[in-house]
Design a protein around this motif. Structure first.
Motif, mmCIF file in Angstrom:
data_model
loop_
_atom_site.group_PDB
_atom_site.id
_atom_site.type_symbol
_atom_site.label_atom_id
_atom_site.label_comp_id
_atom_site.label_asym_id
_atom_site.label_seq_id
_atom_site.Cartn_x
_atom_site.Cartn_y
_atom_site.Cartn_z
ATOM 1 N N MET B 94 0.891 -1.252 0.022
ATOM 2 C CA MET B 94 -0.108 0.090 -0.094
ATOM 3 C C MET B 94 0.840 1.332 0.046
ATOM 4 S SD MET B 94 -2.785 -0.742 2.849
ATOM 5 C CE MET B 94 -3.545 -2.346 3.190
ATOM 6 N N LYS B 95 0.291 2.252 -0.682
ATOM 7 C CA LYS B 95 1.052 3.536 -0.757
ATOM 8 C C LYS B 95 0.971 4.327 0.867
ATOM 9 C CE LYS B 95 0.863 4.866 -5.319
ATOM 10 N NZ LYS B 95 -0.186 5.651 -6.358
ATOM 11 N N VAL B 96 1.805 5.094 1.064
ATOM 12 C CA VAL B 96 1.716 5.719 2.493
ATOM 13 C C VAL B 96 0.261 6.062 2.721
ATOM 14 C CG1 VAL B 96 2.489 7.952 3.790
ATOM 15 C CG2 VAL B 96 4.195 6.370 2.215
ATOM 16 N N TYR B 97 -0.272 6.891 1.514
ATOM 17 C CA TYR B 97 -1.606 7.239 1.882
ATOM 18 C C TYR B 97 -2.647 6.102 2.308
ATOM 19 C CZ TYR B 97 -6.456 8.972 1.051
ATOM 20 O OH TYR B 97 -7.738 9.273 1.214
ATOM 21 N N ASP B 98 -2.489 4.929 1.679
ATOM 22 C CA ASP B 98 -3.369 4.036 2.039
ATOM 23 C C ASP B 98 -2.889 3.355 3.379
ATOM 24 O OD1 ASP B 98 -4.921 4.061 -0.288
ATOM 25 O OD2 ASP B 98 -3.059 3.504 -1.603
ATOM 26 N N GLY B 103 -7.197 2.067 8.663
ATOM 27 C CA GLY B 103 -8.181 2.197 9.755
ATOM 28 C C GLY B 103 -9.190 3.249 9.494
ATOM 29 N N LEU B 104 -9.060 4.359 8.906
ATOM 30 C CA LEU B 104 -10.288 5.298 8.852
ATOM 31 C C LEU B 104 -11.065 4.550 7.760
ATOM 32 C CD1 LEU B 104 -8.100 8.644 8.172
ATOM 33 C CD2 LEU B 104 -9.379 7.944 10.301
ATOM 34 N N LYS B 105 -10.761 4.048 6.839
ATOM 35 C CA LYS B 105 -11.683 3.445 5.804
ATOM 36 C C LYS B 105 -12.496 2.293 6.429
ATOM 37 C CE LYS B 105 -8.836 4.151 1.720
ATOM 38 N NZ LYS B 105 -7.901 3.489 0.734
ATOM 39 N N LEU B 106 -11.722 1.590 7.341
ATOM 40 C CA LEU B 106 -12.463 0.386 8.029
ATOM 41 C C LEU B 106 -13.862 1.084 9.079
ATOM 42 C CD1 LEU B 106 -10.029 -1.932 9.510
ATOM 43 C CD2 LEU B 106 -11.098 -2.246 7.235
ATOM 44 N N LYS B 111 -15.087 10.236 2.186
ATOM 45 C CA LYS B 111 -13.596 10.190 1.552
ATOM 46 C C LYS B 111 -12.883 11.524 1.907
ATOM 47 C CE LYS B 111 -10.905 9.242 -2.089
ATOM 48 N NZ LYS B 111 -9.642 9.992 -1.889
ATOM 49 N N ASN B 112 -13.470 12.696 1.927
ATOM 50 C CA ASN B 112 -12.833 14.057 2.026
ATOM 51 C C ASN B 112 -12.316 14.001 3.366
ATOM 52 O OD1 ASN B 112 -15.569 14.297 3.151
ATOM 53 N ND2 ASN B 112 -15.643 16.280 2.330
ATOM 54 N N GLN B 113 -13.111 13.567 4.495
ATOM 55 C CA GLN B 113 -12.302 13.420 5.738
ATOM 56 C C GLN B 113 -11.245 12.754 5.975
ATOM 57 O OE1 GLN B 113 -15.278 12.363 8.779
ATOM 58 N NE2 GLN B 113 -13.843 12.536 10.740
ATOM 59 N N GLN B 116 -8.529 14.363 4.494
ATOM 60 C CA GLN B 116 -8.050 15.524 5.460
ATOM 61 C C GLN B 116 -7.117 15.114 6.547
ATOM 62 O OE1 GLN B 116 -11.212 17.734 6.889
ATOM 63 N NE2 GLN B 116 -11.669 18.766 4.856
ATOM 64 N N GLU B 117 -7.542 14.024 7.025
ATOM 65 C CA GLU B 117 -6.929 13.414 8.414
ATOM 66 C C GLU B 117 -5.534 12.800 8.122
ATOM 67 O OE1 GLU B 117 -9.153 11.447 11.231
ATOM 68 O OE2 GLU B 117 -10.929 12.938 11.007
ATOM 69 N N VAL B 118 -5.823 12.056 6.634
ATOM 70 C CA VAL B 118 -4.179 11.557 6.369
ATOM 71 C C VAL B 118 -3.162 12.743 6.379
ATOM 72 C CG1 VAL B 118 -3.197 10.414 4.465
ATOM 73 C CG2 VAL B 118 -5.408 9.607 5.294
ATOM 74 N N GLN B 119 -3.583 13.605 5.655
ATOM 75 C CA GLN B 119 -2.857 14.624 5.300
ATOM 76 C C GLN B 119 -2.392 15.671 6.545
ATOM 77 O OE1 GLN B 119 -1.718 14.962 2.171
ATOM 78 N NE2 GLN B 119 -0.365 16.752 3.061
ATOM 79 N N ALA B 120 -3.123 15.691 7.375
ATOM 80 C CA ALA B 120 -2.939 16.428 8.667
ATOM 81 C C ALA B 120 -1.877 15.432 9.383
ATOM 82 C CB ALA B 120 -4.036 16.623 9.729
#
Lengths: 251, 353
Positions: B94-98, B103-106, B111-113, B116-120
């Motif tokens: 998985m890429k860093v993003y994924d 855990g957020l996807k689970l 998606k937009n949240q 944001q949280e991954v970027q933060a």
């Protein structure tokens, strides 16, 4: 240098088969109904067998790789056994179990099912000999995954199915692909168990190896043409296997 | 406010008849927002303790509570904890993003949240532009930063770290340690950090729990652990220490040919005398002065490490300021200024001269 003797033993007969086969009007022989039927049957049965191996073999491999239980070694040995067992023994065993007078034969007959000498029997024989290659490779693939990958997924909130599908399966993708290739080539080349359990009926159970065997007595040109197809197909698959294994080594 | 309590926590492996006790009656309380280090040599049970908090090991006895609620019957994927391991932390496919979004996807966040949280969280660890990379394209330090980001993005009540920097080289280890401390302070997250590296523990922790052979030796602030070790093990394990055999009698402890004052509470019995290498002062020869021959001098920047062969006390290690002139092979006289007297399992007596 001594090793070259072995290479010659492998290569020379293959070269001679290809030399003879291609010399003798390959296209017209491979387009005979017998050859085409065998080719078609081989491809269809081996792909169905492969599907069965993957569908049932993947959970089995996963379970064997991850859980420790009593009799585990016994079960692993059992699933490895068909790798070294002569296919003829597999044929006898399948006949004694599923044959008309086999252990389950009368019970199957009550349901109107007769397995021997059918295409289903071809598939059963292929699964019997090919599945161990898949299960073994996939099991080792799953077992090689560091437990931290799984534990991290667990603390992230993943359940057992999510861990399997999103983490373990992709991480074991290459070994699984290796297993698929190995099992497929084994299923394509299956002969001994098939001829005993499924017979040699054109269009029903006469796969390429059987057609080669029979054809060699009657019409050796068709046998040669089919041999070339098998050599090319299996050769390509084995080469693909090398590529897959090289890539997983680089990672 | 998240607190963590380990109460009489116990773990034994092996058979009933021949048990191997990995963790024995461990009692540790971690306050809200506290950074606690569990420190000990390998095999002391510190990782097992942490794994019981995460839920990978089932306690043989005792309890683990978060906010006074027992979590021992909760499966690991339901616990409000997140964990960073030493190695094999990021999923390589998985890429860093994924990795971070997993855990957020689970949790089925929009998606937009998630974006944001991954970027933060990536920016929190200074890797804002790394989302599209695969773990194999990152250095070891970057991978551990992403692992920390992934743990933090779930906003766990307790952050667990199992020797997360042990595989990194020394410089990077120090830098990541400081970064982690800063992040932890800013977020005020409760964290438990397991390590065998005392320097790491001393510089990171609000409090340190020192473990040995499955048992808690001492739970104190780093300065206290260093200055007032409660057990011989802690005295020996933390920092450098000269351990000398002594004999107490009548308000005096005899060490070799020397006599040092001992508190009246000391019983007349053999004792261990522990002297930190820096708790000595170089003196003139005379009453109460110790002497020996200098066998090795190492310059360690702002101080010198000096090995002294004493005729009656064996090899001693001294840390001396650079203002003191020392040379290989010369004689040196010195006096201890502070030492500890250990007798049996009781906490030691401290003596300052």
């Amino acid at each position: 240098m001594v090793g070259l003797a072995l290479v010659v033993l492998f290569a020379l007969p293959l070269v001679i088969v290809i030399w003879h086969g291609l010399g003798a009007d390959f296209i017209s022989h491979i387009s005979t109904p017998t050859a085409l039927q065998a080719l078609r049957l081989s491809l269809i049965t081996s792909l169905i067998s492969l599907g069965i191996c993957i569908f049932f073999g993947t959970p089995l491999a996963y379970g064997l790789a991850r859980w420790r239980f009593r009799g585990q070694h016994l079960l692993e040995t059992l699933t490895d056994l068909p790798v070294v067992l002569p296919p003829a023994v597999a044929g006898v065993a399948l006949l004694l179990t599923f044959g008309r007078r086999g252990a389950l034969g009368p019970w199957l007959a009550e349901w109107g099912i007769a397995l021997p000498f059918t295409t289903a029997a071809v598939i059963m024989a292929q699964v019997f000999v090919a599945a161990p290659f898949y299960v073994r490779t996939a099991r080792l693939g799953f077992a090689a995954i560091d437990r931290h990958f799984e534990e991290t997924a667990l603390v992230e909130g993943a359940n057992a199915w999510q861990i399997f599908s999103k983490i373990m399966l992709p991480l074991a993708a290459r070994p699984i692909l290796s297993g698929i290739i190995l099992a497929w080539t084994r299923a394509l080349g299956e002969f001994g168990a098939t001829i005993m359990f499924a017979g040699n009926l054109e269009g029903v159970s006469q796969t390429m190896p059987l057609a080669i065997y029979i054809g060699f007595e009657r019409n050796s040109e068709i046998a040669l043409a089919l041999s070339i197809v098998l050599i090319t197909l299996s050769g390509s698959l084995m080469y693909l296997l090398r590529v897959v294994e090289d890539q997983s080594k680089q990672e | 406010m998240p607190t963590l309590d380990l109460i009489n926590l116990r773990k034994q492996f092996g058979s009933v008849t021949n048990p191997v006790v990995a963790v024995n009656d461990l009692n540790i309380n971690v306050a809200d927002g506290e950074f606690l280090c569990i420190l000990g040599p390998s095999g002391c049970g510190k990782s097992t303790a942490l794994r019981m908090v995460a839920g990978f090991e089932e306690p043989s006895g005792g309890d683990v509570q978060i906010d006074q609620q027992s979590i021992v019957n909760m499966p690991p994927n339901k616990r409000p904890t997140a964990m960073v391991f030493q190695k094999y932390t990021l999923w390589p496919h998985m890429k860093v993003y994924d990795n971070i979004a997993f855990g957020l996807k689970l949790r089925h966040l929009p998606k937009n949240q998630i974006d944001q949280e991954v970027q933060a969280s990536l920016e929190l660890v200074g890797l804002g532009k790394y989302g599209d990379r695969y773990p194999a394209q990152l250095s070891g330090g970057e991978q551990q930063r992403v692992a920390i980001a992934r743990a933090l993005v779930l906003k766990p009540k307790i952050l667990l770290l199992d020797e997360p920097f042990s595989n990194l080289d020394a410089l990077l280890r120090v830098r990541l340690r400081e970064e982690l401390r800063q992040i932890q302070r800013n977020l005020k997250i409760t964290a438990v950090f397991v390590t065998h590296d005392q320097e790491e523990a001393l510089s990171l922790a609000d409090r340190i729990a020192v473990m040995s052979k499955g048992e808690l030796q001492q739970l104190d602030k780093p300065a206290t652990i260093y200055a007032r070790p409660k057990t011989l093990f802690v005295a020996d394990f933390i920092g450098a220490m000269n351990m000398l055999d002594g004999e107490v009698s009548g308000g005096v402890v005899k060490v070799g040919n020397q006599r040092l004052p001992a508190p009246a509470e000391c019983v007349a019995a053999p004792a261990k005398i522990a002297i930190r290498p820096e708790d000595v002062t170089v003196t003139q020869t005379g009453e109460g002065a110790w002497h020996g021959r200098i066998t090795q001098v190492s310059d360690l920047g702002h101080y010198r490490k000096v090995f002294v062969q004493s005729p009656d006390l064996g090899m001693l290690k001294l840390y001396l300021p650079k203002s003191v002139e020392v040379n290989d092979g010369e004689m040196i006289t010195f006096k201890p200024t502070r030492f500890l007297i250990f007798q049996g399992p009781l906490p030691p007596f401290e003596v300052k001269l």
